[in-house]
Design an enzyme around this catalytic site. Structure first.
Site, PDB file in Angstrom:
ATOM      1  N   GLU A   1      -6.764  -4.981   2.012  1.00 16.06           N
ATOM      2  CA  GLU A   1      -8.251  -5.182   2.664  1.00 16.06           C
ATOM      3  C   GLU A   1      -7.469  -6.636   2.252  1.00 16.06           C
ATOM      4  OE1 GLU A   1     -11.679  -4.473   0.390  1.00 16.06           O
ATOM      5  OE2 GLU A   1     -12.442  -5.782   1.273  1.00 16.06           O
TER       6      GLU A   1
ATOM      7  N   ARG B   1      -2.856   7.557  -6.357  1.00 21.59           N
ATOM      8  CA  ARG B   1      -2.457   5.640  -6.655  1.00 21.59           C
ATOM      9  C   ARG B   1      -1.695   5.875  -7.728  1.00 21.59           C
ATOM     10  NH1 ARG B   1      -6.706   2.759  -5.476  1.00 21.59           N
ATOM     11  NH2 ARG B   1      -5.916   0.769  -6.351  1.00 21.59           N
TER      12      ARG B   1
ATOM     13  N   LYS C   1      -7.786  -5.671  -6.792  1.00 22.18           N
ATOM     14  CA  LYS C   1      -7.517  -6.659  -6.808  1.00 22.18           C
ATOM     15  C   LYS C   1      -8.413  -7.351  -7.292  1.00 22.18           C
ATOM     16  CE  LYS C   1      -6.304  -5.507  -2.669  1.00 22.18           C
ATOM     17  NZ  LYS C   1      -7.250  -5.561  -1.238  1.00 22.18           N
TER      18      LYS C   1
END
Ligand code: ATP
Ligand code: MG
Length: 548
Positions: free
Chosen positions: A34, A259, A269
């Site tokens: 994204e 992850r 982020k």
């Protein structure tokens, strides 16, 4: 089909199985960031998995930006993401955007409405949340759930045409409000949102949700394996439902992995953006940042990051990796690739009494003993040199192998010197010391075999370069007394600047941003000239804190 590839983790096991069973004729992956921030080291794991599969199975891998959330996205992020992926050494096949498919996605939503598999709901976000049920209780069906197909088609079109204010209507998938999986309780697949999109401009005032757009993008791109992190495991039934309802001929397979988490390292982020916006760091590429651009700025070799990802491996269970492992990989790489240089951090002036003013003895030293092709450079021994302040002691502590009063020490790459006198400053600290060099004690000389306990770095005073050392520590301190909040763990000592260091001229030769091992100190990257002095970033210490 027989597959001649040795799988090295469970994802590759699935892929081999899929190929052998003929589910897919080839392998196609994608990396789907994204564009709402810069890539961090966590993303490098996903990059290594997706591009690693491409290489291993001779498949393809796309870069597909998930730009379904226009409010938070920016072209700056798109550009930085591309730069960082290239820096790691990966090349994507196609550069795509979820927004490339907004027309198709809209048409597929219409298709679902026509099948009776989607409806327009007038509930507000709060009402949807309140009627969604809980893990133990089923949700309540919306009173709008049984609108006719015609009414839904008309309302959805009007949503697109801008007839309704933001948040007033949504399109929901009609699945099962009693499903044990909350994601399947009539999830929202389209919302009204008047936001300028960095690619489609003001064309749309409705935007698809990630869970709807993602499987569609995958399928339309021809992706076979849609690899994502574990938090999407519960979304897989919805992913499969969307593929089935859209009647894709070769539905992609979603596979989840754990992850990458690193101790004391922020891997979001959103939070990294807060650090940038607050000014705690100088930007996304601040050398302390766990972003790929920060690591590049700091001097981490991209190969070291890939080696780190490979050593961490691919798992199905979440865990936290020691940051020492990444540093270990960086150190191993630099040990082979970084030239050695001498820099004195806190210079102590040494006068060589048995040298004449202007006299110079040149020595050729190997740039990097671990690299036969690294070449050599010259160091000049002169009457005045600097040594590290801490390499001379009036009152030596036990086991001190450096220079003491009347003692001997070897100057790296040059002679053995003998201390003869000390000048003290007003506080009684050594300000200048006097030594004599021992002729013939350099490598190959008749006294080279003399035994001395220590070898220290030094720099000739007349040609020394002024250096400023930027020393970095972790941005976050350890979790203490149960305080886990990032804001309370920001390390006020994450940067220390040491001015007044002296380096041999070799530290300013060669290409920009060159990396060095400053002997007996740390690995550094040259970061440019500021005023009369050269700035260096400390990449990583020499000492290994990582417990293999
Ligand atoms: P963030 O919370 O930092 O924004 P994200 O998962 O929302 O992370 P995306 O831009 O959506 O970030 O991620 C692109 C790809 O990278 C996704 O497939 C995502 O699963 C993966 N990814 C993100 N963070 C990690 C991580 N820490 N470890 C492994 N893969 C990750
Ligand atoms: Mg995300």
């Amino acid at each position: 089909m027989k597959v001649n590839v040795e799988p090295s983790n469970f994802i590759e096991d699935f892929i081999v199985e899929d190929l052998e069973k003929g589910r897919y004729p080839y392998v196609y992956t994608r990396f789907p960031p994204e564009p709402n921030g810069y890539l961090h080291v966590g993303h490098s794991k996903s990059l290594c998995i997706n591009f690693g599969i491409k290489e291993k199975f001779r498949g393809r891998c796309n870069l597909r930006f998930d730009d379904t959330n226009p409010a938070k996205e920016d072209v700056e992020y798109v550009e930085s993401i591309k730069e960082d992926i290239r820096w790691l050494g990966f090349e994507w096949d196609k550069e795509l955007y979820a927004s490339d498919y907004f027309d198709e996605t809209y048409e597929l939503a219409v298709k679902l409405i026509k099948k009776g598999a989607a409806y327009v709901c007038d509930y507000t976000a709060d009402e949807i949340r309140a009627t969604r049920g809980t893990l133990t209780e089923p949700g309540k069906e919306s009173p709008y759930r049984n609108r006719s197909i015609e009414e839904n088609l008309r309302l959805f079109e009007e949503m697109k045409e801008g007839k309704y204010p933001d948040g007033s209507k949504v399109l929901r998938a009609k699945i099962d409000m009693a499903s044990p999986n909350i994601n399947m309780r009539d999830p929202v697949i389209y919302r009204v949102l008047r936001a300028h999109h960095h690619r489609t401009g003001d064309k749309w005032c409705i935007y698809p949700m990630y869970d709807f757009a993602h499987p569609i993008g995958d399928a339309l791109d021809g992706v076979t394996h849609s690899i994502c992190t574990l938090e999407f495991e519960d979304h897989r039934p919805l992913y499969d439902w969307v593929c089935e309802q859209c009647e894709f001929p070769m539905p992609p397979r979603q596979i989840e992995f754990a992850r990458l988490n690193i101790k004391n390292t922020i891997m979001s982020k959103r939070y990294l953006k807060k650090l940038v916006d607050s000014g705690f760091v100088t930007g996304w590429n601040d050398p302390r940042m766990p972003t790929l651009s920060g690591m590049r700025e700091r001097g981490y070799p991209p190969e070291a990051i890939k080696e780190f990802c490979s050593r961490v491996g691919v798992a199905k269970a979440n865990s936290e990796v020691d940051p020492g492992l990444l540093e270990f990989c960086v150190r191993e790489n630099l040990n082979i690739h970084a030239d050695r240089a001498m820099v004195v951090e806190r210079p102590l002036r040494v006068v060589i009494d048995n040298m004449a003013e202007g006299e110079k003895h040149s020595f050729s030293v190997v740039n990097n003993p671990n690299d036969a092709n690294s070449g050599t450079h010259t160091v000049n021994f002169a009457k005045e040199i600097f040594i590290e302040d801490s390499d001379f002691a009036l009152v030596p502590p036990p086991k001190y192998h450096r220079l003491t009063e009347g003692g001997l020490v070897r100057l790296k790459g040059a002679y053995i010197v003998k201390h003869v006198a000390t000048e003290l400053d007003a506080e009684g600290r050594p300000s200048v010391i006097h030594c004599e060099y021992i002729p013939g004690s350099a490598a190959g000389g008749e006294n080279a075999g003399m035994k001395v306990k220590g070898t220290i770095q030094w720099v000739a005073a007349d040609e020394a370069v002024d250096c400023e050392l930027y020393k970095y520590e972790s941005l976050l301190t350890d979790v203490k007394d149960g305080v886990t909040d990032f804001n309370e763990r920001l390390n006020p000592d994450s940067l220390t600047v040491v001015s007044g260091a002296k380096g041999e001229p070799f530290v300013v030769e060669g290409e920009d941003c060159k990396t060095y091992q400053f002997m007996r100190s740390a690995y550094y990257k040259r970061a440019g000239k500021f005023g009369d002095s050269y700035r260096f970033y400390r990449i990583v210490s020499l000492k290994d804190s990582f417990n293999k």
